[in-house]
Write a protein that holds these residues in place. Structure first.
Motif, PDB file in Angstrom:
ATOM      1  N   THR A 197       0.818  -1.210   0.000  1.00  0.00           N
ATOM      2  CA  THR A 197       0.000   0.000   0.000  1.00  0.00           C
ATOM      3  C   THR A 197       0.850   1.258   0.000  1.00  0.00           C
ATOM      4  N   THR A 198       1.973   1.228   0.714  1.00  0.00           N
ATOM      5  CA  THR A 198       2.778   2.439   0.886  1.00  0.00           C
ATOM      6  C   THR A 198       4.013   2.491   0.001  1.00  0.00           C
ATOM      7  N   ASN A 199       4.520   1.313  -0.415  1.00  0.00           N
ATOM      8  CA  ASN A 199       5.769   1.200  -1.172  1.00  0.00           C
ATOM      9  C   ASN A 199       6.976   1.637  -0.345  1.00  0.00           C
ATOM     10  N   VAL A 200       6.892   1.496   0.987  1.00  0.00           N
ATOM     11  CA  VAL A 200       8.041   1.824   1.836  1.00  0.00           C
ATOM     12  C   VAL A 200       8.717   0.536   2.293  1.00  0.00           C
ATOM     13  N   SER A 201       9.957   0.676   2.707  1.00  0.00           N
ATOM     14  CA  SER A 201      10.740  -0.439   3.243  1.00  0.00           C
ATOM     15  C   SER A 201      10.645  -0.445   4.768  1.00  0.00           C
ATOM     16  N   PHE A 202      10.764  -1.638   5.351  1.00  0.00           N
ATOM     17  CA  PHE A 202      10.802  -1.740   6.807  1.00  0.00           C
ATOM     18  C   PHE A 202      12.226  -1.636   7.351  1.00  0.00           C
ATOM     19  N   ALA A 203      13.209  -1.880   6.521  1.00  0.00           N
ATOM     20  CA  ALA A 203      14.600  -1.875   6.972  1.00  0.00           C
ATOM     21  C   ALA A 203      14.954  -0.530   7.590  1.00  0.00           C
ATOM     22  N   SER A 204      15.475  -0.573   8.792  1.00  0.00           N
ATOM     23  CA  SER A 204      15.926   0.577   9.585  1.00  0.00           C
ATOM     24  C   SER A 204      14.786   1.415  10.155  1.00  0.00           C
ATOM     25  N   LYS A 205      13.547   1.106   9.819  1.00  0.00           N
ATOM     26  CA  LYS A 205      12.411   1.860  10.354  1.00  0.00           C
ATOM     27  C   LYS A 205      12.123   1.434  11.801  1.00  0.00           C
ATOM     28  N   ASN A 206      11.565   2.357  12.573  1.00  0.00           N
ATOM     29  CA  ASN A 206      11.051   2.038  13.900  1.00  0.00           C
ATOM     30  C   ASN A 206       9.599   1.583  13.747  1.00  0.00           C
ATOM     31  N   VAL A 207       9.364   0.284  13.899  1.00  0.00           N
ATOM     32  CA  VAL A 207       8.023  -0.279  13.776  1.00  0.00           C
ATOM     33  C   VAL A 207       7.463  -0.503  15.176  1.00  0.00           C
ATOM     34  N   VAL A 208       6.381   0.189  15.483  1.00  0.00           N
ATOM     35  CA  VAL A 208       5.754   0.103  16.800  1.00  0.00           C
ATOM     36  C   VAL A 208       4.610  -0.893  16.740  1.00  0.00           C
ATOM     37  N   VAL A 209       4.684  -1.939  17.546  1.00  0.00           N
ATOM     38  CA  VAL A 209       3.651  -2.968  17.601  1.00  0.00           C
ATOM     39  C   VAL A 209       2.894  -2.810  18.914  1.00  0.00           C
ATOM     40  N   ALA A 210       1.607  -2.523  18.836  1.00  0.00           N
ATOM     41  CA  ALA A 210       0.782  -2.375  20.027  1.00  0.00           C
ATOM     42  C   ALA A 210       0.140  -3.713  20.361  1.00  0.00           C
ATOM     43  N   GLY A 211       0.552  -4.287  21.493  1.00  0.00           N
ATOM     44  CA  GLY A 211       0.049  -5.587  21.913  1.00  0.00           C
ATOM     45  C   GLY A 211       1.024  -6.684  21.552  1.00  0.00           C
ATOM     46  N   TYR A 212       1.332  -7.546  22.518  1.00  0.00           N
ATOM     47  CA  TYR A 212       2.276  -8.630  22.272  1.00  0.00           C
ATOM     48  C   TYR A 212       1.615  -9.979  22.550  1.00  0.00           C
ATOM     49  N   GLY A 213       0.362 -10.110  22.082  1.00  0.00           N
ATOM     50  CA  GLY A 213      -0.265 -11.418  22.037  1.00  0.00           C
ATOM     51  C   GLY A 213       0.259 -12.175  20.830  1.00  0.00           C
ATOM     52  N   TYR A 214      -0.466 -13.203  20.425  1.00  0.00           N
ATOM     53  CA  TYR A 214       0.024 -14.014  19.306  1.00  0.00           C
ATOM     54  C   TYR A 214       0.148 -13.193  18.024  1.00  0.00           C
ATOM     55  N   CYS A 215      -0.840 -12.335  17.750  1.00  0.00           N
ATOM     56  CA  CYS A 215      -0.768 -11.517  16.534  1.00  0.00           C
ATOM     57  C   CYS A 215       0.376 -10.517  16.618  1.00  0.00           C
ATOM     58  N   GLY A 216       0.508  -9.863  17.763  1.00  0.00           N
ATOM     59  CA  GLY A 216       1.597  -8.909  17.932  1.00  0.00           C
ATOM     60  C   GLY A 216       2.961  -9.562  17.824  1.00  0.00           C
TER      61      GLY A 216
ATOM     62  N   ALA B 202      -3.724  10.322   0.058  1.00  0.00           N
ATOM     63  CA  ALA B 202      -2.346  10.487  -0.397  1.00  0.00           C
ATOM     64  C   ALA B 202      -2.014   9.512  -1.520  1.00  0.00           C
ATOM     65  N   ARG B 203      -2.540   8.300  -1.446  1.00  0.00           N
ATOM     66  CA  ARG B 203      -2.452   7.295  -2.484  1.00  0.00           C
ATOM     67  C   ARG B 203      -3.545   6.278  -2.180  1.00  0.00           C
ATOM     68  N   ASP B 204      -3.773   5.360  -3.074  1.00  0.00           N
ATOM     69  CA  ASP B 204      -4.870   4.428  -2.907  1.00  0.00           C
ATOM     70  C   ASP B 204      -4.729   3.664  -1.589  1.00  0.00           C
ATOM     71  N   GLY B 205      -5.704   3.800  -0.713  1.00  0.00           N
ATOM     72  CA  GLY B 205      -5.668   3.111   0.567  1.00  0.00           C
ATOM     73  C   GLY B 205      -4.956   3.855   1.671  1.00  0.00           C
ATOM     74  N   VAL B 206      -4.493   5.087   1.399  1.00  0.00           N
ATOM     75  CA  VAL B 206      -3.775   5.887   2.397  1.00  0.00           C
ATOM     76  C   VAL B 206      -4.474   7.236   2.564  1.00  0.00           C
ATOM     77  N   GLN B 207      -5.010   7.485   3.742  1.00  0.00           N
ATOM     78  CA  GLN B 207      -5.645   8.754   4.040  1.00  0.00           C
ATOM     79  C   GLN B 207      -4.687   9.586   4.871  1.00  0.00           C
TER      80      GLN B 207
END
Length: 427
Positions: free
Chosen positions: A207-226, A322-327
């Protein structure tokens, strides 16, 4: 009772939609060895003969193969969506072409139409319910309690739905037995961890065409999905930050090597946010106020309540696609915060989303199918309330998968079984 019409009455070119939907279903079925094995069994034995199954699920190709399996087993099936943006209209149309299936699922409906479609499913007077989020179970109890006496039982697919069901059960308000499919090892270890992790990140990236490498990814919740999102993000060289309220899960995340901090602290440094809690108001006004320009916000929980979009809209001086699927929400100071898929399930509700990988859902839907069979064959054994899936059913699905993969495993000897089942053996 609603007279909301099936999908066929919403489309201009029904035949073309049916053909496209069938192609999607056939493609998925090539990669679903568990459902293929169960199709052979159900079609030959007709274990669901005479049953009426009401379903509220994500209506896309993988789900459709479960629906068709249940119909092959002898059931009449009525289905609608469990999320207004996860339905594939062509797949819904393909299902509706089956004489034993009626599909009311239509993509992009408003709240009123969404609940009208659920009522139309209920009008078939189901004897079994299969839910993803518990909206159908809730509607039956609240509006059509006269149907409860003829309902054998139900099955619930997702974490949020099981949470709601357990709360309902604790209050003594759940009036028929429901299997917590979400809580089986086959569901948690594969669907929740690998399925949610892979599909959420894949759809964020597409959807965004961005890379995850070096990004700070914040995960809310550390259950099985998190855990799944964190594991897969770390595997793509992201810096993972976990926000959690349960101390043992927070400690587990810390011991796994992730940074752990409150959401408001994470909000200051996060580049990409993924909520996975199943709870409301996880990212709120005080978090929006400190986020950096360009932050990407997404939700992998069932309902669109984890990101407070009303507060975000009130803060914004401008909103635009901003792009398809991004508000994009532009703040007064010029910062832009970007919300994916309207804050709904990012792996299913974004315009290009396809949901969990096929092989993962093959396992989960295999568990759903054998649970429905169990209700028909042994429903009298279960009182009203939430029930764990019998372990032998979960193992049955795992064994089918192993056989399909050509994987052989050891078996216990009689002596080993006796040893493990005895308390008399000492040192």
């Amino acid at each position: 009772m609603s007279d909301y019409p099936p999908i066929s009455e919403h489309l201009d070119d029904v035949e073309s939609a049916r053909e496209a939907g069938r192609r999607k279903m056939d493609w998925a079925l090539q990669h679903m060895p568990i459902l293929n094995e169960l199709r052979d069994q159900f079609e030959a034995e007709k274990p669901l003969d005479g049953e009426v199954i009401g379903m509220a699920m994500h209506v896309e190709a993988k789900t459709a193969n479960l629906v068709e399996l249940l119909a092959l087993g002898g059931a009449e099936v009525a289905i609608t969506g469990c999320n207004p943006l996860s339905t594939h209209d062509d797949v819904s149309a393909a299902l509706d072409a089956n004489d034993n299936i009626t599909s009311y699922a239509v993509r992009g409906v408003g709240d009123d139409e969404y609940y009208e479609a659920i009522e139309s499913v209920i009008s078939h007077e189901p004897t079994i319910t299969v839910d993803d989020g518990m909206d159908m179970v809730f509607a039956i109890h609240e509006e059509y309690p006269e149907l409860i006496d003829t309902i054998v039982g139900g099955a619930e697919e997702t974490t949020t739905g099981v949470h709601r069901l357990r709360a309902m059960d604790d209050d003594g308000e759940l009036k028929y037995p429901v299997f917590a499919v979400n809580d089986t090892p086959m569901k948690r270890l594969f669907d929740n961890i690998h399925g949610t992790g892979e599909s959420s990140l894949a759809n964020i990236a597409m959807t965004t065409n961005v890379s995850f490498a070096s990004k700070n990814v914040v995960v809310a919740g550390y259950g099985y999905c998190g855990k799944g999102v964190a594991k897969k993000a770390a595997g793509q060289n992201a810096n993972v930050i976990v926000a959690e309220v349960e101390p043992r899960r927070a400690l587990e995340a810390h011991m796994e090597g992730y940074d752990v901090m409150p959401m408001n602290e994470a909000a200051k440094v996060g580049d990409i946010f993924v909520t996975t809690t199943g709870n409301r108001d996880i990212i709120t006004e005080e978090d929006f106020e400190v986020m950096k320009d360009g932050a990407i916000l997404s939700n992998a929980g069932h309902f669109d309540i984890e990101i407070d979009l009303d507060a975000l809209s009130d803060l914004a001086v401008d909103e635009y696609e901003a792009r398809d699927g991004v508000q994009a929400y532009e703040m007064e100071d010029g910062r832009r915060l970007n919300v994916l898929a309207e804050g709904r399930l990012v792996n299913l509700a974004s315009p290009i989303a396809l949901g969990h990988p096929i092989e993962v859902m093959d396992q989960s839907f295999g568990v759903q199918a054998v649970c429905v069979r169990e209700l028909v064959e042994n429903g009298d054994d279960y009182d009203a309330g939430v029930h764990d899936v019998p372990d032998e059913l979960d193992k049955e699905v795992a064994e089918i998968k192993l056989d399909a993969e050509g994987v052989e495993i050891d078996t216990l000897t009689d002596e080993q079984r006796e040893y493990m089942g005895s308390w008399s053996h000492g040192t």
